[in-house]
Design a protein around this motif. Sequence first.
Motif, short mmCIF file in Angstrom:
data_model
loop_
_atom_site.label_atom_id
_atom_site.label_comp_id
_atom_site.label_asym_id
_atom_site.label_seq_id
_atom_site.Cartn_x
_atom_site.Cartn_y
_atom_site.Cartn_z
N ALA A 114 0.80 -1.34 -0.03
CA ALA A 114 0.18 -0.06 -0.02
C ALA A 114 0.96 1.35 0.04
O ALA A 114 0.47 2.20 -0.53
CB ALA A 114 -0.98 -0.10 1.14
N VAL A 115 1.95 1.30 0.72
CA VAL A 115 2.87 2.48 0.97
C VAL A 115 3.40 2.86 -0.67
O VAL A 115 3.23 4.08 -0.98
CB VAL A 115 3.92 1.99 1.90
N PRO A 116 4.07 1.89 -1.38
CA PRO A 116 4.48 2.31 -2.81
C PRO A 116 3.26 2.76 -3.58
O PRO A 116 3.38 3.78 -4.41
CB PRO A 116 5.19 1.08 -3.45
N LEU A 117 2.30 1.87 -3.50
CA LEU A 117 1.08 2.62 -4.49
C LEU A 117 0.50 3.79 -4.01
O LEU A 117 0.26 4.58 -4.70
CB LEU A 117 -0.15 1.52 -4.29
N VAL A 118 0.55 4.15 -2.75
CA VAL A 118 -0.19 5.28 -2.47
C VAL A 118 0.87 6.60 -2.80
O VAL A 118 0.43 7.44 -3.34
CB VAL A 118 -0.44 5.44 -0.94
N SER A 155 6.79 2.88 -13.04
CA SER A 155 7.73 3.51 -11.85
C SER A 155 7.11 2.87 -10.69
O SER A 155 7.72 2.53 -9.74
CB SER A 155 7.83 4.84 -11.99
N ILE A 156 5.89 2.69 -10.58
CA ILE A 156 5.23 2.24 -9.55
C ILE A 156 5.32 0.98 -9.33
O ILE A 156 5.38 0.40 -8.05
CB ILE A 156 3.58 2.43 -9.52
N ALA A 157 5.21 0.00 -10.39
CA ALA A 157 5.62 -1.45 -10.31
C ALA A 157 7.26 -1.39 -9.71
O ALA A 157 7.34 -2.65 -9.00
CB ALA A 157 5.49 -1.92 -11.61
N LEU A 158 8.04 -0.79 -10.15
CA LEU A 158 9.30 -0.64 -9.76
C LEU A 158 9.46 -0.51 -7.91
O LEU A 158 10.11 -1.22 -7.39
CB LEU A 158 10.07 0.43 -10.22
N VAL A 218 5.89 6.90 6.83
CA VAL A 218 6.59 7.49 5.81
C VAL A 218 5.94 8.42 4.62
O VAL A 218 6.54 9.32 4.13
CB VAL A 218 7.70 6.81 5.32
N VAL A 219 4.74 7.90 4.53
CA VAL A 219 3.89 8.48 3.67
C VAL A 219 4.06 10.07 3.49
O VAL A 219 4.17 10.41 2.34
CB VAL A 219 2.38 7.91 3.52
N ASN A 220 3.36 10.38 4.36
CA ASN A 220 3.07 12.08 4.23
C ASN A 220 4.58 12.72 3.99
O ASN A 220 4.78 13.58 3.38
CB ASN A 220 2.28 12.56 5.40
N PRO A 221 5.65 12.21 5.01
CA PRO A 221 6.85 13.18 4.73
C PRO A 221 7.55 12.97 3.53
O PRO A 221 8.01 13.81 2.90
CB PRO A 221 7.74 12.25 5.94
N MET A 222 7.35 11.56 2.90
CA MET A 222 7.76 11.20 1.62
C MET A 222 7.20 12.15 0.53
O MET A 222 7.99 12.79 -0.37
CB MET A 222 7.97 9.98 1.31
N ILE A 223 5.88 12.39 0.60
CA ILE A 223 5.19 13.17 -0.47
C ILE A 223 5.48 14.46 -0.50
O ILE A 223 5.77 15.20 -1.54
CB ILE A 223 3.61 12.80 -0.17
N LEU A 224 5.54 15.05 0.85
CA LEU A 224 6.28 16.49 0.92
C LEU A 224 7.51 16.94 0.61
O LEU A 224 7.68 17.79 -0.14
CB LEU A 224 5.78 16.90 2.49
N SER A 281 13.33 2.02 -2.30
CA SER A 281 12.25 1.33 -1.51
C SER A 281 12.00 2.36 -0.20
O SER A 281 11.98 3.40 -0.63
CB SER A 281 12.80 -0.03 -1.03
N PHE A 282 11.52 1.74 0.95
CA PHE A 282 10.95 2.12 1.96
C PHE A 282 11.35 1.73 3.43
O PHE A 282 11.86 0.78 3.39
CB PHE A 282 9.65 2.37 2.05
N PRO A 283 11.58 2.52 4.29
CA PRO A 283 12.05 2.06 5.77
C PRO A 283 10.80 1.15 6.03
O PRO A 283 9.77 1.43 5.99
CB PRO A 283 11.87 3.39 6.61
#
Length: 446
Positions: free
Chosen positions: A34-38, A49-52, A90-96, A296-298
């Motif tokens: 869900a995190v990479p998709l969002v 890129s999303i698939a990556l 991480v979602v909101n901080p990464m987007i910002l 990727s993501f933490p």
Amino acid sequence: MTNAAHPVDRGLPAGRLLLLGLQHMAIMYTGCIAVPLVIGSALHLDNASIALLVNADLFVAGLATLVQSVGIGKVFGVRLPVVAGATFTVVNPMILIAAQYGLTAVYGAMIASGVFGLLIARPFAALIRFFPPLVSGTLLLVIGISLLGPGTAMIGGHDTGDPSYGAPANLGLAFGVIALVVLFTRVLRGFLGQIGPLVALIAGVLIAIPLGRTHFSAVGDASWFGLASPFHFGAPTFPVAAVVSMCVVMLVSFTETTADLIAVGEITGRPVTPADLSRGLATDGLSAIFGGFMNSFPDTAFAQNVGLVQMTGVRSRWVVATTGAMLVVMGLVPKIGAFIAAIPEPVVGGVAVVMFAMVGVVGVQTLKKVDFSGNHNAFIVSVALGVGLLPAFGLDRFGNSVFFQHFPAWLRTICGSPITVAAVLAFVLNLLFNHLGRRREEDLLP
């Protein structure tokens, strides 16, 4: 004669390892991707890129899970049945950060926060004595309750303004799966009872096929092998504001992981020591560094899998090591990931809400160890629970917390998470009333 191995360290037959490992993976998969998709959708990335991002996310989560369960020397891995996955923190901080500085700053800040995590893992772990059952139980209860929001979204939909939200077909499918979980847990015994949630999930998929709720076309389109090269989006950059923001995220992740690791230690009968906690937290830092390199993501410990350990009673860390290996393979073979992704969300949500609630039950069981007589402990739980859950209920139509939307971005990173708010309050109030306050009362005695 040597003592028998602890249940956490016992191996299981290969067939059981595979099925139990698959069950853990099925429970965490949707939350993980869900995190990479969002984030990919919010940043308007193309499908490739999303698939990556999804592939990289699964690959790094698999490695983090392997490290947590197997361990690397005296530095990494708690060596408990802990499944790691991308944290929603991480979602909101990464987007910002991406909107202001670009994706290269996101991954540069992530690497820096990982180094920060490695440096503070041991000092943070030394605070474990300030996480007694009063604090850890309250935090686990908040985690369980707050996760029911995402579980609800899996079942009813992600946009409450959509006319199809709460469609009877979705609710019927999810409630049917919940009924099967109850049935299988009641009637199945032994190993079959342990894989009851997986059996219910498979049955839900089979029911969904004739209803037209499964779409496997993406499986044929997915490639057999694929993993992006390091720094796919460019060389990392390190804006100070971005680095500070991601370091705050790391502290939030540490708080959540601490509660989950303490809970797993209690469930498995192997209480977590400061050294264990330090290795587990260091793995979170390592995942952020590796995630920054691999797009990727933490990662953090997944609470729903803690609930699964509690529900099934399977304590072997080699089960989740198998899950980690599966996630690595899925990260390298997109076709397998596409097949799992075709499982309808209401089916996964039906099983997930039970697992989420089990986390809350672990919190209640932990709080049963607390003395509530003649002290302020009930007050501490009330404040942490009441205030901590405010962000979980102040949501927009898409399920995003907007309760603190007028706060500065860096503060929203902290206050936007019910888990973080509850952790800070329970921790501080416990110090105030049970440590500092106690000394003052003793000083007043004649």
